[in-house]
Design a protein around this motif. Sequence first.
Motif, mmCIF file in Angstrom:
data_model
loop_
_atom_site.group_PDB
_atom_site.id
_atom_site.type_symbol
_atom_site.label_atom_id
_atom_site.label_comp_id
_atom_site.label_asym_id
_atom_site.label_seq_id
_atom_site.Cartn_x
_atom_site.Cartn_y
_atom_site.Cartn_z
ATOM 1 N N LEU A 90 -13.759 9.112 -1.902
ATOM 2 C CA LEU A 90 -13.999 10.443 -2.454
ATOM 3 C C LEU A 90 -15.409 10.515 -3.020
ATOM 4 N N SER A 91 -16.172 11.533 -2.635
ATOM 5 C CA SER A 91 -17.506 11.774 -3.202
ATOM 6 C C SER A 91 -17.335 12.601 -4.463
ATOM 7 N N VAL A 92 -17.782 12.064 -5.583
ATOM 8 C CA VAL A 92 -17.665 12.753 -6.868
ATOM 9 C C VAL A 92 -19.031 13.258 -7.296
ATOM 10 N N SER A 93 -19.050 14.306 -8.117
ATOM 11 C CA SER A 93 -20.308 14.936 -8.509
ATOM 12 C C SER A 93 -20.953 14.295 -9.732
ATOM 13 N N LYS A 94 -20.197 13.524 -10.506
ATOM 14 C CA LYS A 94 -20.741 12.879 -11.703
ATOM 15 C C LYS A 94 -20.417 11.386 -11.663
ATOM 16 N N PRO A 95 -21.328 10.557 -12.133
ATOM 17 C CA PRO A 95 -21.035 9.122 -12.142
ATOM 18 C C PRO A 95 -19.885 8.752 -13.085
ATOM 19 N N ASP A 96 -19.634 9.575 -14.101
ATOM 20 C CA ASP A 96 -18.556 9.290 -15.050
ATOM 21 C C ASP A 96 -17.341 10.194 -14.833
ATOM 22 N N ALA A 97 -17.117 10.612 -13.593
ATOM 23 C CA ALA A 97 -16.011 11.518 -13.268
ATOM 24 C C ALA A 97 -14.661 10.858 -13.550
ATOM 25 N N THR A 98 -13.710 11.682 -13.921
ATOM 26 C CA THR A 98 -12.338 11.220 -14.113
ATOM 27 C C THR A 98 -11.532 11.563 -12.881
ATOM 28 N N LEU A 99 -10.792 10.590 -12.375
ATOM 29 C CA LEU A 99 -9.967 10.813 -11.187
ATOM 30 C C LEU A 99 -8.528 11.040 -11.606
ATOM 31 N N LEU A 100 -7.897 12.038 -10.990
ATOM 32 C CA LEU A 100 -6.483 12.314 -11.203
ATOM 33 C C LEU A 100 -5.734 11.797 -9.983
ATOM 34 N N ILE A 101 -4.770 10.943 -10.192
ATOM 35 C CA ILE A 101 -4.020 10.345 -9.097
ATOM 36 C C ILE A 101 -2.581 10.801 -9.217
ATOM 37 N N SER A 102 -2.064 11.395 -8.141
ATOM 38 C CA SER A 102 -0.686 11.896 -8.176
ATOM 39 C C SER A 102 0.011 11.657 -6.863
ATOM 40 N N SER A 103 1.331 11.578 -6.971
ATOM 41 C CA SER A 103 2.149 11.331 -5.772
ATOM 42 C C SER A 103 3.486 12.034 -5.945
ATOM 43 N N LEU A 104 4.011 12.513 -4.848
ATOM 44 C CA LEU A 104 5.353 13.100 -4.873
ATOM 45 C C LEU A 104 6.339 12.046 -4.401
ATOM 46 N N GLY A 105 7.423 11.936 -5.085
ATOM 47 C CA GLY A 105 8.468 11.006 -4.635
ATOM 48 C C GLY A 105 8.549 9.738 -5.395
ATOM 49 N N THR B 262 -12.497 19.826 -10.620
ATOM 50 C CA THR B 262 -13.018 20.340 -9.353
ATOM 51 C C THR B 262 -11.866 20.487 -8.367
ATOM 52 N N SER B 263 -12.179 21.005 -7.203
ATOM 53 C CA SER B 263 -11.170 21.092 -6.145
ATOM 54 C C SER B 263 -11.345 19.971 -5.127
ATOM 55 N N LYS B 264 -12.228 19.020 -5.419
ATOM 56 C CA LYS B 264 -12.463 17.897 -4.510
ATOM 57 C C LYS B 264 -11.305 16.909 -4.611
ATOM 58 N N PRO C 44 0.823 -1.209 0.000
ATOM 59 C CA PRO C 44 0.000 0.000 0.000
ATOM 60 C C PRO C 44 0.859 1.263 0.000
ATOM 61 N N ILE C 45 0.363 2.317 -0.663
ATOM 62 C CA ILE C 45 1.084 3.586 -0.735
ATOM 63 C C ILE C 45 0.256 4.664 -0.036
ATOM 64 N N ALA C 46 0.840 5.283 0.970
ATOM 65 C CA ALA C 46 0.166 6.349 1.722
ATOM 66 C C ALA C 46 0.479 7.707 1.110
ATOM 67 N N GLY C 47 -0.433 8.666 1.295
ATOM 68 C CA GLY C 47 -0.189 10.050 0.883
ATOM 69 C C GLY C 47 -0.380 10.334 -0.590
ATOM 70 N N VAL C 48 -0.980 9.428 -1.344
ATOM 71 C CA VAL C 48 -1.242 9.666 -2.762
ATOM 72 C C VAL C 48 -2.508 10.514 -2.870
ATOM 73 N N THR C 49 -2.475 11.545 -3.693
ATOM 74 C CA THR C 49 -3.615 12.440 -3.865
ATOM 75 C C THR C 49 -4.531 11.913 -4.955
ATOM 76 N N VAL C 50 -5.836 11.835 -4.625
ATOM 77 C CA VAL C 50 -6.858 11.434 -5.586
ATOM 78 C C VAL C 50 -7.820 12.608 -5.701
ATOM 79 N N GLN C 51 -7.967 13.154 -6.916
ATOM 80 C CA GLN C 51 -8.775 14.354 -7.127
ATOM 81 C C GLN C 51 -9.729 14.141 -8.292
ATOM 82 N N GLU C 52 -10.947 14.702 -8.175
ATOM 83 C CA GLU C 52 -11.893 14.677 -9.286
ATOM 84 C C GLU C 52 -11.473 15.758 -10.277
ATOM 85 N N GLN C 53 -11.281 15.378 -11.527
ATOM 86 C CA GLN C 53 -10.835 16.317 -12.554
ATOM 87 C C GLN C 53 -11.847 17.436 -12.741
#
Length: 90
Positions: free
Chosen positions: A75-90, A61-63, A50-59
Amino acid sequence: MITKTIVYSRKQFSKFVFPLILLIGFFVPSQLFAQTKTVTGKIISSDGAPIAGVTVQEQGTSKGVASDASGNFSLSVSKPDATLLISSLG
Protein backbone atom coordinates in the motif's frame (compact mmCIF):
# COMPACT_ATOMS: atom_id res chain seq x y z
CA MET A 1 -10.03 52.35 -23.35
CA ILE A 2 -6.40 52.51 -24.33
CA THR A 3 -4.35 49.33 -24.39
CA LYS A 4 -0.62 49.09 -24.73
CA THR A 5 1.14 46.10 -26.19
CA ILE A 6 4.62 45.43 -24.95
CA VAL A 7 6.86 43.33 -27.13
CA TYR A 8 9.91 41.77 -25.55
CA SER A 9 12.86 40.54 -27.53
CA ARG A 10 14.02 36.96 -27.02
CA LYS A 11 17.06 38.25 -25.12
CA GLN A 12 14.92 40.34 -22.75
CA PHE A 13 12.53 37.45 -22.24
CA SER A 14 15.25 34.95 -21.43
CA LYS A 15 17.03 37.45 -19.17
CA PHE A 16 14.04 37.69 -16.80
CA VAL A 17 11.84 34.67 -17.35
CA PHE A 18 14.47 31.91 -17.50
CA PRO A 19 15.84 32.63 -13.98
CA LEU A 20 12.27 32.73 -12.69
CA ILE A 21 11.55 29.33 -14.22
CA LEU A 22 14.71 27.94 -12.64
CA LEU A 23 13.74 29.38 -9.27
CA ILE A 24 10.26 27.87 -9.47
CA GLY A 25 11.65 24.55 -10.68
CA PHE A 26 14.07 24.37 -7.78
CA PHE A 27 11.80 25.29 -4.87
CA VAL A 28 8.25 24.36 -5.83
CA PRO A 29 8.39 20.60 -6.60
CA SER A 30 9.35 19.70 -3.06
CA GLN A 31 6.22 21.47 -1.83
CA LEU A 32 3.82 20.35 -4.56
CA PHE A 33 4.37 16.64 -4.55
CA ALA A 34 3.33 14.69 -1.50
CA GLN A 35 5.88 12.35 -0.09
CA THR A 36 4.65 8.79 -0.49
CA LYS A 37 5.97 5.59 0.97
CA THR A 38 5.08 2.02 0.09
CA VAL A 39 4.26 -0.21 3.02
CA THR A 40 4.40 -3.95 2.41
CA GLY A 41 3.62 -6.77 4.76
CA LYS A 42 2.08 -10.16 5.33
CA ILE A 43 -1.07 -10.92 7.31
CA ILE A 44 -0.81 -14.18 9.26
CA SER A 45 -2.91 -15.91 11.89
CA SER A 46 -1.68 -16.74 15.39
CA ASP A 47 -0.55 -20.15 14.14
CA GLY A 48 1.44 -18.60 11.25
CA ALA A 49 -0.95 -19.39 8.40
CA PRO A 50 -1.42 -16.60 5.80
CA ILE A 51 -4.83 -14.88 5.72
CA ALA A 52 -6.28 -13.77 2.38
CA GLY A 53 -8.83 -10.98 1.87
CA VAL A 54 -7.86 -8.83 4.87
CA THR A 55 -8.37 -5.12 4.19
CA VAL A 56 -5.48 -2.75 4.92
CA GLN A 57 -6.41 0.95 4.74
CA GLU A 58 -4.60 4.21 5.49
CA GLN A 59 -6.54 5.96 8.26
CA GLY A 60 -8.28 9.15 7.14
CA THR A 61 -8.10 8.31 3.43
CA SER A 62 -9.87 6.05 0.98
CA LYS A 63 -6.61 4.29 0.07
CA GLY A 64 -6.79 0.60 0.80
CA VAL A 65 -5.87 -2.85 -0.46
CA ALA A 66 -6.74 -6.45 0.34
CA SER A 67 -4.18 -9.12 1.14
CA ASP A 68 -3.62 -11.76 -1.55
CA ALA A 69 -3.90 -15.55 -1.19
CA SER A 70 -0.46 -15.64 0.50
CA GLY A 71 -1.44 -12.88 2.96
CA ASN A 72 0.81 -10.29 1.28
CA PHE A 73 -0.17 -6.65 0.75
CA SER A 74 1.44 -3.48 -0.60
CA LEU A 75 0.00 0.00 0.00
CA SER A 76 1.32 3.46 -0.94
CA VAL A 77 0.67 5.83 1.96
CA SER A 78 0.78 9.62 1.85
CA LYS A 79 2.59 10.17 5.17
CA PRO A 80 5.60 8.37 6.61
CA ASP A 81 3.82 8.14 9.99
CA ALA A 82 0.48 6.93 8.59
CA THR A 83 -1.73 4.69 10.69
CA LEU A 84 -2.98 1.53 9.02
CA LEU A 85 -6.41 0.09 9.77
CA ILE A 86 -6.56 -3.68 9.34
CA SER A 87 -9.92 -5.41 9.18
CA SER A 88 -11.36 -8.74 8.19
CA LEU A 89 -14.81 -10.26 7.94
CA GLY A 90 -15.29 -13.67 9.43
